[in-house]
Design a protein around this motif. Structure first.
Motif, PDB file in Angstrom:
ATOM      1  N   LYS A   5       0.919  -0.863   0.033  1.00  0.00           N
ATOM      2  CA  LYS A   5      -0.034  -0.123  -0.034  1.00  0.00           C
ATOM      3  C   LYS A   5       0.762   1.248   0.420  1.00  0.00           C
ATOM      4  O   LYS A   5       1.682   1.542   0.958  1.00  0.00           O
ATOM      5  CB  LYS A   5      -1.147   0.262   1.198  1.00  0.00           C
ATOM      6  N   ARG A 168       9.368   1.777   7.137  1.00  0.00           N
ATOM      7  CA  ARG A 168       8.693   1.156   7.768  1.00  0.00           C
ATOM      8  C   ARG A 168       9.004   0.204   8.823  1.00  0.00           C
ATOM      9  O   ARG A 168       8.624  -0.061   8.735  1.00  0.00           O
ATOM     10  CB  ARG A 168       7.171   0.921   7.430  1.00  0.00           C
ATOM     11  N   GLY A 286      18.627   3.351   1.285  1.00  0.00           N
ATOM     12  CA  GLY A 286      19.514   4.785   1.581  1.00  0.00           C
ATOM     13  C   GLY A 286      18.473   5.398   0.613  1.00  0.00           C
ATOM     14  O   GLY A 286      17.912   5.344   0.630  1.00  0.00           O
ATOM     15  N   THR A 287      20.038   5.875   0.420  1.00  0.00           N
ATOM     16  CA  THR A 287      19.782   6.789  -0.433  1.00  0.00           C
ATOM     17  C   THR A 287      20.124   6.448  -2.411  1.00  0.00           C
ATOM     18  O   THR A 287      20.216   8.015  -3.067  1.00  0.00           O
ATOM     19  CB  THR A 287      20.892   8.164  -0.191  1.00  0.00           C
ATOM     20  N   GLY A 289      18.476   3.613  -3.500  1.00  0.00           N
ATOM     21  CA  GLY A 289      18.162   2.310  -4.508  1.00  0.00           C
ATOM     22  C   GLY A 289      18.225   2.307  -5.827  1.00  0.00           C
ATOM     23  O   GLY A 289      17.949   1.674  -6.405  1.00  0.00           O
TER      24      GLY A 289
HETATM   25  C1  LIG Z   1      13.621  12.822  -1.274  1.00  0.00           C
HETATM   26  C2  LIG Z   1      14.171  11.748  -2.295  1.00  0.00           C
HETATM   27  C3  LIG Z   1      15.492  11.341  -2.509  1.00  0.00           C
HETATM   28  C4  LIG Z   1      15.876  10.276  -3.273  1.00  0.00           C
HETATM   29  N1  LIG Z   1      16.463  10.182  -4.693  1.00  0.00           N
HETATM   30  C5  LIG Z   1      17.451   9.389  -4.603  1.00  0.00           C
HETATM   31  C6  LIG Z   1      17.742   9.416  -5.971  1.00  0.00           C
HETATM   32  O1  LIG Z   1      17.981  10.440  -6.760  1.00  0.00           O
HETATM   33  N2  LIG Z   1      18.594   8.045  -6.462  1.00  0.00           N
HETATM   34  C7  LIG Z   1      18.574   6.911  -5.062  1.00  0.00           C
HETATM   35  O2  LIG Z   1      18.890   6.060  -5.884  1.00  0.00           O
HETATM   36  N3  LIG Z   1      18.410   7.360  -4.173  1.00  0.00           N
HETATM   37  C8  LIG Z   1      17.246   8.453  -3.942  1.00  0.00           C
HETATM   38  N4  LIG Z   1      15.951   8.462  -2.783  1.00  0.00           N
HETATM   39  C9  LIG Z   1      16.168   7.057  -2.715  1.00  0.00           C
HETATM   40  C10 LIG Z   1      15.048   5.784  -2.846  1.00  0.00           C
HETATM   41  O3  LIG Z   1      13.988   6.186  -2.538  1.00  0.00           O
HETATM   42  C11 LIG Z   1      15.305   4.665  -1.852  1.00  0.00           C
HETATM   43  O4  LIG Z   1      16.270   4.002  -1.603  1.00  0.00           O
HETATM   44  C12 LIG Z   1      14.594   3.650  -2.009  1.00  0.00           C
HETATM   45  O5  LIG Z   1      12.826   4.028  -2.944  1.00  0.00           O
HETATM   46  C13 LIG Z   1      14.195   2.714  -0.993  1.00  0.00           C
HETATM   47  O6  LIG Z   1      13.260   1.374  -2.124  1.00  0.00           O
HETATM   48  P1  LIG Z   1      12.559   0.724  -0.692  1.00  0.00           P
HETATM   49  O7  LIG Z   1      11.509  -0.132  -1.801  1.00  0.00           O
HETATM   50  O8  LIG Z   1      13.131  -0.082  -0.112  1.00  0.00           O
HETATM   51  O9  LIG Z   1      11.200   1.362  -0.114  1.00  0.00           O
HETATM   52  P2  LIG Z   1       9.779   2.166  -0.380  1.00  0.00           P
HETATM   53  O10 LIG Z   1      10.759   2.492  -1.618  1.00  0.00           O
HETATM   54  O11 LIG Z   1       9.412   2.966   0.475  1.00  0.00           O
HETATM   55  O12 LIG Z   1       8.949   1.202  -0.564  1.00  0.00           O
HETATM   56  C14 LIG Z   1       8.192   0.314  -0.039  1.00  0.00           C
HETATM   57  C15 LIG Z   1       7.154  -0.040   0.709  1.00  0.00           C
HETATM   58  O13 LIG Z   1       6.143  -0.240   1.411  1.00  0.00           O
HETATM   59  C16 LIG Z   1       5.431   0.086   1.770  1.00  0.00           C
HETATM   60  N5  LIG Z   1       4.944  -0.305   2.808  1.00  0.00           N
HETATM   61  C17 LIG Z   1       5.898  -0.304   4.222  1.00  0.00           C
HETATM   62  N6  LIG Z   1       4.727  -1.224   5.410  1.00  0.00           N
HETATM   63  C18 LIG Z   1       3.629  -1.777   4.863  1.00  0.00           C
HETATM   64  C19 LIG Z   1       2.757  -2.637   5.424  1.00  0.00           C
HETATM   65  N7  LIG Z   1       2.654  -2.405   5.827  1.00  0.00           N
HETATM   66  N8  LIG Z   1       2.534  -2.816   4.660  1.00  0.00           N
HETATM   67  C20 LIG Z   1       1.275  -2.366   3.281  1.00  0.00           C
HETATM   68  N9  LIG Z   1       2.410  -1.210   2.373  1.00  0.00           N
HETATM   69  C21 LIG Z   1       3.508  -1.329   3.520  1.00  0.00           C
HETATM   70  C22 LIG Z   1       5.049   1.223   1.404  1.00  0.00           C
HETATM   71  O14 LIG Z   1       4.225   2.546   1.391  1.00  0.00           O
HETATM   72  C23 LIG Z   1       6.272   1.697  -0.028  1.00  0.00           C
HETATM   73  O15 LIG Z   1       4.880   1.571  -1.259  1.00  0.00           O
HETATM   74  C24 LIG Z   1      15.790   9.507  -2.096  1.00  0.00           C
HETATM   75  C25 LIG Z   1      14.502   9.176  -0.994  1.00  0.00           C
HETATM   76  C26 LIG Z   1      14.030  10.621  -1.113  1.00  0.00           C
HETATM   77  C27 LIG Z   1      13.686  10.530  -0.135  1.00  0.00           C
END
Ligand SMILES: Cc1cc2nc3c(=O)[nH]c(=O)nc-3n(C[C@H](O)[C@H](O)[C@H](O)COP(=O)(O)OP(=O)(O)OC[C@H]3O[C@@H](n4cnc5c(N)ncnc54)[C@H](O)[C@@H]3O)c2cc1C
Length: 321
Positions: A5, A168, A286-287, A289
């Motif tokens: 979600k 999260r 982290g930063t 992904g």
């Molecule tokens: C402003 C900003 C700029 C960035 N710029 C860059 C960049 O230029 N280059 C780069 O490489 N990285 C960048 N990043 C970092 C990058 O966004 C992250 O490293 C990467 O997106 C993390 O991916 P993830 O799938 O681990 O987490 P997320 O993308 O946060 O995905 C996790 C998902 O799990 C869902 N979720 C969590 N708990 C639950 C639950 N209990 N039930 C259902 N769904 C749930 C969340 O809602 C979300 O949809 C940036 C981040 C930010 C905030």
């Protein structure tokens, strides 16, 4: 089956997706960049074919060198053999010429790219919905139970559950012991009439050209924050900063905030729960992904299939339980 979600703070849908080989004031080559970037390009190209979209955009980065010291460091680093192919010899401001305020100097980074992460997430969701293996709902930890070597989620029985829940993770009762330090970042989406910038630019903030002709501008970085909502103070900070970079007018069309899943040692968090062998984690991007996601996702799937061990540097075994 994927349960997801898009909750407040979800990171991938807000990220610029920049892959920068040379980061920080010390202009150090990013950890394992050659390997990560090669694998990332190949993977994003495959996903483009699979989903029928465009996500991989090779783009140089113009980097401000505001002092003589930084310019000297740039010259010094450009001679390092491991940086070959990442420091362009003759910087070309291109479309930015005359449209940005002068700074002491500029360097141009090559071998960098932008990944269209929000679009990728959207198309991938659609793909999974088409395969009937996507549930848009909040994962409820209360519904987990363990039975005959399997894990149950409500009435459904699984061999393995992999938690990929970004920042999260701190609310996940099984993995909250890991040292994730969420950091909040805010950004603006802007229109810059008459700009037609092609390259990315880094001068305190990133200015990143998007495929629809608008620009991603950011980001801020906060270790302490109350919630995942965009704040008035960051919006004015970003607007002011951008106004001091660009000589030409711009218009803010959106303001967003998200939470990065950062880790104390800046390495991803992959692995198996020390007590509940059916539970796994894939997190800590982290930063970075955009660059780290593909290679470590591949490593994670090989690990889940029992084909390969995880690299010690990313294995959660490096932290005690
Ligand atoms: C402003 C900003 C700029 C960035 N710029 C860059 C960049 O230029 N280059 C780069 O490489 N990285 C960048 N990043 C970092 C990058 O966004 C992250 O490293 C990467 O997106 C993390 O991916 P993830 O799938 O681990 O987490 P997320 O993308 O946060 O995905 C996790 C998902 O799990 C869902 N979720 C969590 N708990 C639950 C639950 N209990 N039930 C259902 N769904 C749930 C969340 O809602 C979300 O949809 C940036 C981040 C930010 C905030």
């Amino acid at each position: 089956m994927v349960i997801d979600k898009q909750l407040p703070g979800a990171s991938s849908v807000a990220a610029a997706g920049v892959m920068n080989p040379v980061t920080g004031r010390r202009m150090v080559k990013s950890w394992r960049f050659d390997e990560l970037s090669k694998f990332a390009e190949q993977t994003y190209r495959e996903i483009e074919n699979l989903l029928g979209g465009a996500f991989w955009y090779p783009k140089n980065i113009l980097r401000a060198l505001p002092t003589v010291l930084e310019e000297n460091e740039w010259m010094r680093r450009s001679a390092f053999p491991e940086n070959k192919g990442y420091f362009r010899e003759n910087t070309d401001l291109g479309k930015y010429t005359g449209k940005v305020y002068p700074t002491h100097g500029w360097g141009e980074i090559t071998g960098s790219a932008r990944v269209g992460m929000p679009g990728l997430v959207q198309l991938f969701r659609r793909f999974l919905i088409g395969k009937k293996c996507f549930f848009e709902e909040v994962f409820d930890f209360e519904k987990i139970s363990f039975e005959d070597g399997k894990v149950k989620y409500g009435a459904l029985l699984f061999d393995k559950i992999v938690f990929c829940e970004g920042a999260r993770l701190v609310s996940n009762p099984y993995f909250m012991y890991l040292p994730l330090v969420p950091t909040k970042g805010e950004l603006l989406l802007v229109k810059i009439p008459g700009a037609s910038f092609k390259k990315m630019l880094k001068n305190h903030l990133y200015i990143v050209p998007l495929e629809d002709g608008t620009y991603w501008v950011g980001a801020t970085n906060h270790f302490e924050f109350k919630d995942a909502a965009p704040s008035f103070s960051d919006k004015s900070y970003l607007k002011n900063k951008l106004g001091r970079i660009l000589k030409i007018p711009f218009e803010v069309i959106a303001h967003k905030a998200a939470i990065r899943p950062t880790v104390s040692d800046k390495r991803p968090l992959l692995g198996q729960h020390p007590k509940h062998g059916n539970l796994f984690v894939f997190n800590g991007l982290g930063t970075k992904g955009a660059s780290m996601g593909p290679l470590f996702a591949e490593q994670m799937s090989a690990f889940l299939l029992g084909e390969k061990e995880l690299d010690k540097e990313v294995d959660i075994g490096r932290f005690g339980h």
